[in-house]
Design an enzyme around this catalytic site. Sequence first.
Site, PDB file in Angstrom:
ATOM      1  CB  CYS A 182      47.514  37.836 -64.752  1.00 27.01           C
ATOM      2  SG  CYS A 182      48.038  38.909 -63.407  1.00 27.01           S
ATOM      3  CG  LEU A 183      51.044  34.149 -61.030  1.00 27.04           C
ATOM      4  CD1 LEU A 183      52.346  34.412 -60.276  1.00 27.04           C
ATOM      5  CD2 LEU A 183      50.707  32.660 -60.999  1.00 27.04           C
ATOM      6  CG  HIS A 225      51.628  40.928 -67.614  1.00 27.21           C
ATOM      7  ND1 HIS A 225      50.523  40.268 -68.090  1.00 27.21           N
ATOM      8  CD2 HIS A 225      51.592  40.769 -66.262  1.00 27.21           C
ATOM      9  CE1 HIS A 225      49.842  39.752 -67.074  1.00 27.21           C
ATOM     10  NE2 HIS A 225      50.476  40.042 -65.958  1.00 27.21           N
ATOM     11  CD  GLU A 226      54.970  40.558 -64.261  1.00 28.64           C
ATOM     12  OE1 GLU A 226      54.411  40.977 -63.234  1.00 28.64           O
ATOM     13  OE2 GLU A 226      54.621  39.508 -64.825  1.00 28.64           O
ATOM     14  N   GLY A 284      56.698  35.825 -64.098  1.00 29.10           N
ATOM     15  CA  GLY A 284      56.820  37.224 -63.709  1.00 29.10           C
ATOM     16  C   GLY A 284      55.915  37.532 -62.538  1.00 29.10           C
ATOM     17  CG  HIS A 324      50.749  43.538 -62.279  1.00 28.69           C
ATOM     18  ND1 HIS A 324      49.456  43.239 -61.940  1.00 28.69           N
ATOM     19  CD2 HIS A 324      51.210  42.457 -62.969  1.00 28.69           C
ATOM     20  CE1 HIS A 324      49.138  42.028 -62.412  1.00 28.69           C
ATOM     21  NE2 HIS A 324      50.185  41.543 -63.049  1.00 28.69           N
ATOM     22  CD  GLN A 376      51.060  39.822 -60.055  1.00 31.96           C
ATOM     23  OE1 GLN A 376      52.208  39.915 -60.481  1.00 31.96           O
ATOM     24  NE2 GLN A 376      50.208  38.918 -60.494  1.00 31.96           N
TER      25      GLN A 376
HETATM   26 NI    NI Z   1      50.161  39.632 -63.889  1.00 36.25          NI
END
Ligand code: NI
Length: 181
Positions: free
Chosen positions: A101-102, A143-144, A47, A147, A52
């Site tokens: 998370c990235l 989660h997304e 995701g 963001h 991000q």
């Molecule tokens: Ni994330």
Amino acid sequence: MAIRKLARMGHPILKARAREVENLDDPEIPRLIEDMVDTLRDEGGVGLAAPQVYAGLRIVMFMVPDERLAEGETESVPLTTLINPVIEPLTDETVLGWEGCLSVPGLRGAVPRIARIRYHGLMPDGQRIEREAEGFHARVVQHECDHLDGILYPMRMTDMTTLHFVSEMRHNAHIEAEDEV
Ligand code: NI
């Protein structure tokens, strides 16, 4: 195609509220989405949200691969891009699950999420999509979408003792590996 640089925890764009996409005909939008797909695939995540990659717009993408299906779940979800997504809780019940998370590389933590949700938004072609989700599907969408409101998963954690580096996981045999999203 282009792989974009990832913003990491601490950058202001990850703390800000992303703004609604108002014009789907803006040629920047498909370009951004294409780059997000490239970036997600390059990272091997499941995701990604536009902030991000330093774009403060309400765009997320996610998928549920077969190997992430919890017991009882039968359907994987192909890579889905949602513009201006909205989440509606369908229960008060929350479930704990591991997340990475990235934008918080190398770490994992147990995060409570609403167990069942309905969400809707626009697909890149302008079609409206509405789905109900539970399990990992519900988790990755929450989660997304977080963001887009400047929220990273550690801010949702209720037990900080579960926060750990993946590289130390050999000391925590009970913890399963999770992808970063
Ligand atoms: Ni994330």
